[in-house]
Design an enzyme around this catalytic site. Structure first.
Site: not given
Ligand code: NDP
Length: 688
Positions: A353, A450, A484, A662
């Site tokens: 995002n 996060e 998020c 962070e």
């Molecule tokens: P995901 O959890 O699907 O993915 C996050 C990252 O982790 C991606 O790079 C993904 O790779 C990778 N990933 C997925 N599965 C694994 C695994 N088993 N082991 C290691 N890495 C993995 O989140 P989204 O990208 O869909 O983002 C949306 C989510 O992020 C929402 O829940 C949102 O709330 C949260 N978020 C939280 C924030 C915060 O600061 N608290 C800020 C922004 C978002 P790939 O995409 O290539 O599958």
């Protein structure tokens, strides 16, 4: 589809005038389906269908001959209807695991699981026991589902596991349908089995996964395309990094980090400052790229995404020379001190995002503290991290200290499990956080997580109404709701509800949705078609579960948005705490408005969630503001505003929304380790 909904909603008659024969046949079938779901099979007669369709029974005989043929035709229509979308999901250009999940989700789409459709299914399942023609249809339908499941599972698990897993998932889908039908439609708890099927898929696939070499060597396994979600156009093909590339990156990072740790904070700060300057200079180009990769409007990316990243790098550039330990006076014979030392090679894994902002938020403190960072952006937004890698190089950062690796979850997992990596900082979903933490446990890595949220925004009766409406809009529709910390549960005091909703509706409907590259556009596209479907699925759930749609509620396809993943800003009112839209993170432009009567009640309801990322309140009463904020279980809070995250303030979640922080000086503790040193100033007093 619209007509089906109208019949299900109880409309009695159909306008049969000016219908073409095919069209007319369809209308009669829909009337028959509605009759069947309302009266059951016993009372299902041609006359009843004719009455509902407002035609003569003779017309029905003309099209379908008799009752049995009509029943069979309705069944065929229903089968076709429930299989079209799952089949489309299987044919999508996505990884097999994503297609499998989408297939399950489409089968359990609440729109199709409406109590009326489910009731009609129930009639057929009973009838199929006695009517051979229906039994055959039923069998073909089930066999087709299993065969589709097998097809996708073949590229995921070992051959001897394919049948077992396909039969299990098929049985769960059927069982779930049946249960939903018997309990008269979709309820909030119904999400639990869906999650359970997904957990089963994760578990079983992890257990029976094909060895890497034996996996189908489709292009999708070695590279992926990144797509502009506003247009569907492919922007680039990205090579996926595997274990060999990760090992190489870790070795290179470790070698570079040894020297980096010996440079002074001042020198590290100077290089980081140059990187921040380059980001500012290239803001326009980078913002455009971010807009194309994410679908966010250029008016946001040019003002926030890149510049907030630069701000962060500049902040930690300044802090680099202040990183210090403590001195402890231990009396005349000794003193002690602590050293804050870097961790070594650390990894960052980003969400889609805020791609460049997340890459900066993770890399700046890591590098300032003397670490090397390997960063994996989300597969959906791989482009700006590559630009950041180049900018760090141009700023003079020694080679190897910031490296970008690309790939999907598997690549992320290689980082979490790598023995040469000391820490993982993840931004992502709660489920991903749990997996990363479990993977990191094997090598006892530190983790900063996060994660997701379902935050509350509380509007008290004394709030400045226009300000509160501004806050609610920013808290739900900025970045098309893909933030998020969004305050998606908007609690409004009952006494101001109507006035608040009137202003909210007017301002939401005036929002400009369109081409994200147009500077006038205020809301762009969602990140992908898949994600759009997920958001629309939640909107359907909101309707099914009795929330009132104030505005929006559908895909937005006007003009330039025809082929993109756009959803109209959506507001539900009359929401209750148990609805799926109120309990689960949607990550799209969907706001739920709830009402409350007193302070204790709203605090208790706000805290009634496993998540605790953020919260906000609007009130003019300062005493109440601080009292309520202190009682809210959230890591990041706002009074009389929402979603402002200055780099000086630590950022992160409580409860299942995360671990660690962070930003701010707090981040230093999460990228360093302490060494305690005892210094003796006297001779040792040894008793032997
Ligand atoms: P995901 O959890 O699907 O993915 C996050 C990252 O982790 C991606 O790079 C993904 O790779 C990778 N990933 C997925 N599965 C694994 C695994 N088993 N082991 C290691 N890495 C993995 O989140 P989204 O990208 O869909 O983002 C949306 C989510 O992020 C929402 O829940 C949102 O709330 C949260 N978020 C939280 C924030 C915060 O600061 N608290 C800020 C922004 C978002 P790939 O995409 O290539 O599958």
């Amino acid at each position: 589809m619209r007509l089906i909904e109208r019949t299900f909603n109880g409309a009695k008659g159909f306008d049969m005038r000016r219908r073409e024969p095919e069209d007319r046949r369809d209308q009669l079938l829909h009337a028959a389906l509605a009759t069947l779901s309302e009266t059951g099979i016993e009372a299902f007669t041609l006359a009843a269908v004719a009455r509902r369709a407002d035609v003569s029974p003779a017309l029905i005989v003309h099209y379908f001959q008799d009752r049995d043929s009509l029943v069979e035709a309705v069944f065929r229509m229903l089968v076709e209807r429930v299989t079209t979308r799952p089949l489309r999901a299987l044919e999508a250009d996505a990884a097999p695991e994503a297609r499998l999940r989408a297939f399950v989700l489409e089968h359990l789409n609440p729109g199709e699981l409406s109590s009326e459709a489910s009731r009609a299914w129930l009639s057929f399942w009973g009838l199929a026991l006695h009517v051979p023609a229906l039994a055959r249809l039923q069998r073909v339908h089930q066999e087709r589902m299993i065969s589709n499941l097998k097809h996708v599972l073949r590229s995921l698990v070992q051959p001897h596991e394919v049948n077992r897993l396909a039969e299990t998932i098929g049985a769960l889908i059927d069982g779930f349908w049946l249960r939903t039908a018997l309990s008269s439609g979709w309820k909030a708890e119904a999400q639990i089995p869906v999650d359970w099927i997904f957990d089963l898929i994760d578990r079983e696939i992890a257990h029976a996964r094909l060895p890497a070499g034996a996996r189908a060597t489709r292009a999708v396994d070695t590279s992926f395309k990144t797509i502009n979600p506003a247009t569907g156009e492919a922007l680039a093909t990205i090579r996926i990094d595997g274990q060999a590339e990760i090992d190489k990156a870790v070795a290179k990072a470790a070698a570079a980090q040894r020297d980096w740790a010996r440079t002074t904070g001042a020198e590290r700060g100077r290089i980081l400052n140059r990187a921040a300057q380059l980001l500012v200079e290239q803001n326009e180009r980078l913002a455009r790229l971010e807009t194309q990769d994410t679908g966010k409007p250029i008016q946001e990316t040019i003002a926030v995404d890149v510049l907030s990243g630069a701000d962060c790098i500049e902040y930690f550039a300044g802090l680099a020379r202040t990183i210090a330990g403590e001195h402890h006076d231990l009396g005349p014979g000794a003193f002690g001190y602590t050293r804050r030392e870097p961790l070594g090679v650390v990894a960052g894994i980003g969400a889609w995002n805020y791609p460049i902002q997340i890459a900066c938020w993770k890399s700046a403190p890591a590098l300032a503290c003397g670490n090397a960072m390997i960063f994996k952006p989300a597969e959906l937004t791989p482009l700006t991290a590559i630009e950041l890698e180049r900018i760090y190089r141009d700023a003079g950062l020694p080679d190897g200290l910031f490296q970008v690796v690309q790939g999907k979850a598997e690549t992320g997992q290689m980082l979490s499990r790598h023995p040469g990596i000391a820490k993982i900082s993840l931004t992502g979903e709660v489920g991903t956080g749990k997996k990363v933490m479990a993977d990191a446990a094997a090598t006892l890595k530190l983790v900063t997580l996060e994660l997701g949220g379902k935050s509350a925004l509380i509007v008290f009766e004394d709030a400045n109404l226009d300000e509160a409406v501004s806050g609610a809009l920013l808290a739900n529709f900025y970045s098309a709701g893909e933030v998020c910390t969004n305050g998606t549960r908007v609690f409004v005091h009952r006494s101001i509800r109507d006035a608040f909703l009137a202003k909210l509706k007017a301002r939401t409907e005036a929002m400009i949705i369109g081409d994200p590259l147009d500077p006038k556009t205020q809301m762009g596209a969602l990140i992908s078609q898949d994600h759009m479907q997920r958001v629309l699925h939640y909107i359907e759930l909101g309707k099914q579960q009795g929330a009132t749609l104030l505005t929006g509620g559908q895909r937005f396809m006007t003009g330039a948005c025809a082929h993109g993943a756009f959803v109209a800003p959506t507001i539900f009112t009359d929401c209750t705490d148990d609805m799926a839209i109120v309990r689960e993170e949607i990550f799209g432009p969907v706001m739920s408005v709830l009402t409350f009567d007193d302070e204790d009640e709203v605090v208790a309801r706000s805290n009634a969630t496993d998540l605790g990322l953020a919260a906000g309140i609007f009130t003019q009463d300062l005493t109440r503001a601080h009292r309520v904020i202190a009682a809210l279980e959230a890591g990041t809070c706002w009074i009389n505003t929402y979603n402002i995250t200055p780099i000086e303030l630590p950022f992160g979640g409580n409860k299942q929304s995360g671990l660690g922080r962070e930003n701010g000086t707090a981040a230093i503790a999460f990228f360093t380790q302490l060494k305690s040193v005892y210094v003796a100033m006297e001779r040792i007093d040894a008793p032997y």
